[in-house]
Design an enzyme around this catalytic site. Structure first.
Site, PDB file in Angstrom:
ATOM      1  N   ASP A 294      -2.701 -18.228   2.106  1.00 60.76           N
ATOM      2  CA  ASP A 294      -3.856 -18.930   1.530  1.00 60.76           C
ATOM      3  C   ASP A 294      -4.354 -20.003   2.499  1.00 60.76           C
ATOM      4  O   ASP A 294      -5.557 -20.185   2.699  1.00 60.76           O
ATOM      5  CB  ASP A 294      -3.519 -19.509   0.150  1.00 60.76           C
ATOM      6  CG  ASP A 294      -2.124 -20.113   0.075  1.00 60.76           C
ATOM      7  OD1 ASP A 294      -1.315 -19.905   1.004  1.00 60.76           O
ATOM      8  OD2 ASP A 294      -1.828 -20.803  -0.922  1.00 60.76           O
TER       9      ASP A 294
ATOM     10  N   TYR B  68       0.821  -1.220   0.000  1.00 60.46           N
ATOM     11  CA  TYR B  68       0.000   0.000   0.000  1.00 60.46           C
ATOM     12  C   TYR B  68       0.853   1.268   0.000  1.00 60.46           C
ATOM     13  O   TYR B  68       0.362   2.354  -0.288  1.00 60.46           O
ATOM     14  CB  TYR B  68      -0.940   0.039   1.217  1.00 60.46           C
ATOM     15  CG  TYR B  68      -2.012  -1.034   1.224  1.00 60.46           C
ATOM     16  CD1 TYR B  68      -2.307  -1.761   0.080  1.00 60.46           C
ATOM     17  CD2 TYR B  68      -2.732  -1.308   2.368  1.00 60.46           C
ATOM     18  CE1 TYR B  68      -3.283  -2.744   0.079  1.00 60.46           C
ATOM     19  CE2 TYR B  68      -3.718  -2.295   2.382  1.00 60.46           C
ATOM     20  CZ  TYR B  68      -3.983  -3.009   1.232  1.00 60.46           C
ATOM     21  OH  TYR B  68      -4.949  -3.975   1.247  1.00 60.46           O
TER      22      TYR B  68
ATOM     23  N   LYS C  38       3.710 -15.293   2.697  1.00 60.64           N
ATOM     24  CA  LYS C  38       3.625 -16.066   1.447  1.00 60.64           C
ATOM     25  C   LYS C  38       5.061 -16.378   1.040  1.00 60.64           C
ATOM     26  O   LYS C  38       5.535 -16.025  -0.052  1.00 60.64           O
ATOM     27  CB  LYS C  38       2.870 -15.223   0.397  1.00 60.64           C
ATOM     28  CG  LYS C  38       2.531 -15.938  -0.878  1.00 60.64           C
ATOM     29  CD  LYS C  38       1.441 -16.982  -0.739  1.00 60.64           C
ATOM     30  CE  LYS C  38       1.171 -17.644  -2.079  1.00 60.64           C
ATOM     31  NZ  LYS C  38       0.389 -18.885  -1.935  1.00 60.64           N
TER      32      LYS C  38
END
Ligand code: NAD
Length: 356
Positions: A222, A139, A190
């Site tokens: 995930d 972001y 991740k």
């Protein structure tokens, strides 16, 4: 005797003044606090032409903690890019107070497990905390568009990861204090794909030995998203980066099924004041009717006591009183099931205060 902590109240707009007013009564019933009530959001735009004045920011920075209601409403909705907007006050506070950690606990009250979209046997016993890094990652990285191509860059430094990891470990310790249970941190990344995630995992692993009493495990994002809905009760503290935290904290919030019950905290450097606020907005559709649910603000006040003022016993008193009142069947309209009778804000607030 230590001095009474200084709390800045920022009621804001819409139902903000009603729920923060109720929280002030709750805190006054609990102990000695010094309050300073200030304008922020739409009400500050009306009074000063800006959502957050420098003077209010300074007052917040000098306090022990800040308790916020909510800001915004149709009165200040505008398409004019130059007009001041209430949420600029929130962003100004986060930046000006150096808040880099967002904490969102998810603890469905036993009496409300039926409101969850998950089966009661899956949700029962859930009591987790999502700690989200708030100022780094994709972001805030370099971004741009060049014709048919666009990019957003994810960047994290060792310092940024280390400080948020410590917030996670410390929060796990505070939650476990006196409970007899072993604190646990699940770091979510991740790392099988992203280089920033591999750095994340490495740094979190390096910080962990400083907290030998806290168990650490790592999950890929995930997998974490799946586990959150299949076995939410197995989580304690989840610590993760900005983008993953944005998504997982909303996913976790839905586990309770009731927006009016969700508190949050944003923390900065050790010793600096934190900002505590309900997750919901200013609910202009019900403002002034005396039916707003004050419980998310009460639970935010509990977070303020635990994570901001080191007064975990009083935090637990608020949480138990909220549970007790719901157990007795009291519901504001947003919590009442079809056909169930409901009470107003004052009545449920009085009941919680009486149960402290
Ligand atoms: P909202 O959370 O204000 O309301 C969504 C729905 O939930 C409404 O039907 C509302 O009546 C209900 N609701 C919310 N809180 C409640 C409570 N405590 N008790 C009973 N019912 C409650 O979201 P929205 O309608 O999308 O936004 C309204 C305004 O709030 C907008 O101006 C938005 O920008 C602002 N907002 C502010 C914050 C904040 O201050 N942190 C967060 C979100 C939205």
């Amino acid at each position: 005797m230590s001095e009474a902590p200084c709390i800045v109240l920022l009621p804001g707009d819409g139902i903000g003044p009603e729920i923060v007013g109720a929280a002030r009564r709750l805190l006054e019933a609990l102990g000695e606090f010094k309050f300073s009530e200030e304008l922020m959001g739409g009400c500050s735009i009306d009074a000063h032409g800006t959502a957050l004045t420098d003077a209010v920011l300074e007052t917040c920075r000098g306090a022990d903690a800040v308790l916020l209601g909510a800001v915004g409403g149709p009165k200040w909705d505008t398409t004019d890019p130059d007009a001041p907007r209430p949420e600029q006050g929130l962003l100004g506070l986060r930046k000006g107070m150096g808040l880099y950690a967002n904490l969102r606990p998810v603890r469905p009250s036993p009496a409300l497990v039926g409101a969850s979209p998950l089966r009661p046997d899956v949700i029962v016993g859930t009591d987790l905390l999502v700690v989200r890094e708030l100022t780094g990652g994709i972001y805030f990285g370099d971004s741009g568009r060049d014709g048919d191509t666009a990019h957003d860059t994810c960047e994290y430094s060792v310092t940024e990861i280390e400080r948020i990891a410590r917030v996670g470990f410390e929060a796990a310790r505070r939650r476990a204090a006196g409970s007899g249970s072993k604190p646990r941190v699940t770091s979510v990344d991740k790392a099988n794909v992203l280089v920033t995630s591999r750095l994340w995992r490495e740094v979190v692993g390096r910080v962990a030995p400083d907290y030998p009493d806290v168990e650490l495990d790592h999950l890929l994002v995930d997998n974490a998203a799946m586990q959150l809905v299949s076995r939410p009760a197995d989580f304690d503290v989840i610590v993760t980066e900005n983008l993953f935290g944005d998504i997982l904290s909303d996913e976790s919030a839905m586990l309770t099924g009731s927006l009016g019950m969700l508190p949050s905290a944003s923390l900065g450097a050790d010793g600096d004041p934190g900002l505590f606020e309900p997750v919901h907005g200013s609910a202009p559709d019900i403002a002034g009717q005396g039916i707003a649910n004050p419980l998310a603000t009460f639970l935010s006040a509990a977070m303020m006591l635990r994570h901001g003022l080191d007064r975990a016993d009083e935090a637990a008193r608020i949480e138990s009183a909220v549970d007790a009142v719901l157990e007795r069947g009291l519901r504001t309209p947003d919590l009442a099931a079809a056909g169930e009778s409901a009470v107003g804000s004052d009545e449920i607030a009085d009941a919680v205060i009486a149960s402290l």
